[in-house]
Design an enzyme around this catalytic site. Structure first.
Site, PDB file in Angstrom:
ATOM      1  N   GLU A 104     -27.096 111.645  56.633  1.00 31.52           N
ATOM      2  CA  GLU A 104     -28.297 111.162  57.338  1.00 31.52           C
ATOM      3  C   GLU A 104     -27.944 110.532  58.674  1.00 31.52           C
ATOM      4  OE1 GLU A 104     -31.664 109.415  54.913  1.00 31.52           O
ATOM      5  OE2 GLU A 104     -29.978 108.972  53.588  1.00 31.52           O
TER       6      GLU A 104
ATOM      7  N   SER B 127     -11.542  83.575  40.075  1.00 31.83           N
ATOM      8  CA  SER B 127     -11.182  84.626  41.034  1.00 31.83           C
ATOM      9  C   SER B 127     -12.200  84.781  42.151  1.00 31.83           C
ATOM     10  CB  SER B 127     -10.931  85.953  40.326  1.00 31.83           C
ATOM     11  OG  SER B 127     -12.130  86.549  39.913  1.00 31.83           O
TER      12      SER B 127
ATOM     13  N   LYS C 152     -16.343  95.768  38.113  1.00 26.98           N
ATOM     14  CA  LYS C 152     -17.139  94.895  37.252  1.00 26.98           C
ATOM     15  C   LYS C 152     -18.589  95.308  37.466  1.00 26.98           C
ATOM     16  CE  LYS C 152     -17.946  90.122  35.871  1.00 26.98           C
ATOM     17  NZ  LYS C 152     -17.633  88.697  36.069  1.00 26.98           N
TER      18      LYS C 152
ATOM     19  N   THR D 286     -12.423  87.816  36.289  1.00 19.75           N
ATOM     20  CA  THR D 286     -13.015  89.159  36.330  1.00 19.75           C
ATOM     21  C   THR D 286     -13.785  89.439  37.617  1.00 19.75           C
ATOM     22  OG1 THR D 286     -15.014  88.415  35.188  1.00 19.75           O
ATOM     23  CG2 THR D 286     -13.217  89.275  33.818  1.00 19.75           C
ATOM     24  N   ASP D 287     -14.187  88.385  38.344  1.00 22.74           N
ATOM     25  CA  ASP D 287     -15.076  88.605  39.494  1.00 22.74           C
ATOM     26  C   ASP D 287     -14.443  89.477  40.575  1.00 22.74           C
ATOM     27  OD1 ASP D 287     -16.887  87.007  38.209  1.00 22.74           O
ATOM     28  OD2 ASP D 287     -16.607  85.261  39.501  1.00 22.74           O
TER      29      ASP D 287
ATOM     30  N   TYR E 114     -18.588  76.371  31.871  1.00 21.51           N
ATOM     31  CA  TYR E 114     -17.148  76.236  31.698  1.00 21.51           C
ATOM     32  C   TYR E 114     -16.500  76.198  33.066  1.00 21.51           C
ATOM     33  CZ  TYR E 114     -16.787  81.135  32.979  1.00 21.51           C
ATOM     34  OH  TYR E 114     -16.850  82.318  33.666  1.00 21.51           O
TER      35      TYR E 114
ATOM     36  N   THR F 205     -11.627  83.209  33.867  1.00 22.41           N
ATOM     37  CA  THR F 205     -12.279  82.798  32.625  1.00 22.41           C
ATOM     38  C   THR F 205     -11.344  82.923  31.434  1.00 22.41           C
ATOM     39  OG1 THR F 205     -14.477  83.339  33.448  1.00 22.41           O
ATOM     40  CG2 THR F 205     -14.206  83.380  31.075  1.00 22.41           C
TER      41      THR F 205
HETATM   42  N1  ASP Z   1     -15.672  83.370  37.807  1.00 23.12           N
HETATM   43  C1  ASP Z   1     -14.692  83.837  36.843  1.00 23.12           C
HETATM   44  C2  ASP Z   1     -13.505  84.397  37.611  1.00 23.12           C
HETATM   45  O1  ASP Z   1     -13.625  85.453  38.172  1.00 23.12           O
HETATM   46  C3  ASP Z   1     -15.294  84.844  35.955  1.00 23.12           C
HETATM   47  C4  ASP Z   1     -14.340  85.509  34.980  1.00 23.12           C
HETATM   48  O2  ASP Z   1     -13.154  85.387  35.001  1.00 23.12           O
HETATM   49  O3  ASP Z   1     -14.865  86.215  34.088  1.00 23.12           O
HETATM   50  O4  ASP Z   1     -12.493  83.752  37.633  1.00 23.12           O
END
Ligand code: ASP
Length: 340
Positions: free
Chosen positions: A297, A71, A177, A104-105, A38, A25
């Site tokens: 457990e 990602s 995340k 971020t993923d 996007y 992103t």
């Molecule tokens: N789907 C995006 C990625 O992981 C989300 C992000 O970058 O925030 O590339």
């Protein structure tokens, strides 16, 4: 891999920071600044750097486009290429530190993979953004500025890969995340963040910890031969057939279990059958924090299971994949999971 020139070359007194771009992103583009949709990984690293002209006051930048993907599409092949580049840059006397821009993923997974495979003495900083580059109040520029500031800083050396998001500094092992939206989406639920940025300087809350590097990239061989590990997500009424189907296909299974790494009796019995056939089974938790220990457990010794400790299921998958290149013995795998 596209390689672009060093920018700010006339500022010879500034440290040289290498930027390895992989998409996400932070390089995403919308139809308009207020659109909610996007496409991640749309702009090049050169465009990304040009959007933050203030970087020129921090460092000379050597940029490389290693990949340009959202990602969610990160692959082991890109990890291998990235780790190789990190190692080469770590050995390059001209380079002060390395920044990896990333979606971020799966950012936490890439950071953890690099921690285990690519020892870097120099600062190595992963960074992303929750809002696309073209959004109103995009968070990418400030995150990128902080990442370059951190990567040029001596205090960031010898700490393994660091993740910086929203001003907070996290280790590769602890970071997650934790939110699907909003700019404050990263946390280290067990250990806590290890520092913050104060202007262009990091303030670390403690000394550097030894890096966990254990799996030399060269010893892993071609990606196609890496052990295959799948994650089974537990829920109420989980049936055995899911586990049986995956056990027939994979070398290892990680249970993203309920609570302390648990599942229905039917699923646990299926996992025991898998372990008896030589499939490595690791129990982690879907809860997002806390510790999955042996024997609370479930009798892991009798079942031939491994307990993931503080690792999330997605990080346990990576560690198991790498560990399986060395051993299939549950006791030895447990020792690997127990060593930080
Ligand atoms: N789907 C995006 C990625 O992981 C989300 C992000 O970058 O925030 O590339």
């Amino acid at each position: 891999m596209e390689t672009s020139a060093v920018s700010g070359a006339s500022e010879a007194h500034l440290p040289l920071v290498a930027v390895l771009a992989t998409g996400g992103t932070i390089a995403g583009v919308q139809a308009s600044a207020t659109a909610s949709s996007y496409v991640a990984g749309s702009i090049s690293v050169a465009q990304l750097m040009a959007s933050v002209p203030q970087l020129a006051g921090l460092a000379r930048l050597r940029t490389e486009q290693v990949a340009n993907v959202g990602s969610q599409n990160m692959t082991h092949a890109v990890w291998q290429a990235l780790a190789a580049r990190v190692q080469m840059l770590d050995a390059d006397d001209d380079v002060q530190g390395v920044v990896v821009t990333h979606g971020t993923d799966t950012l936490e997974e890439t950071a953890f993979f690099l921690a285990l495979t690519a020892p870097a003495c120099k600062p190595l900083v992963l960074v992303g953004a929750m809002r696309p580059a073209t959004a109103l109040s995009a968070d990418g520029p400030a995150n990128l500025y902080a990442a370059v500031a951190l990567a040029r800083h001596g205090m960031a050396r010898e700490r393994g890969p660091l993740v910086i998001m929203n001003g907070d500094i996290h280790t590769a092992r602890d970071v997650q995340k934790v939110a699907a939206s909003g700019i404050n989406a990263f946390a280290s639920p067990n250990g806590g963040r290890i520092g913050v940025m104060v202007g262009v300087d990091p303030l670390f809350h403690g000394p550097a910890q030894p890096m966990p590097h254990r799996y030399p990239l060269e010893a892993l061989g071609p990606v196609e031969q890496w052990p295959r590990v799948a994650v089974v997500y537990a829920h109420a009424d989980l049936q055995a057939d899911v586990v049986d189907a995956l056990a027939a296909l994979y070398d290892g299974l990680v249970l993203a279990g309920v609570g302390d790494g648990n599942a229905t009796d039917a699923a646990i019995d299926a996992l025991k059958r898998a372990a008896a056939k030589g499939v490595a089974v690791v129990r982690a938790s879907r809860t997002g924090s806390g510790y999955v220990g042996r024997g609370a457990e479930i009798d892991d010794g009798e079942a031939g299971f491994v307990a993931a400790g503080e690792l999330s299921a997605q990080k346990a998958r990576i560690l198991l994949m790498l560990a399986l290149t060395q051993t299939r013995d549950p006791a030895r795998l447990q020792a690997i999971f127990d060593s930080r």
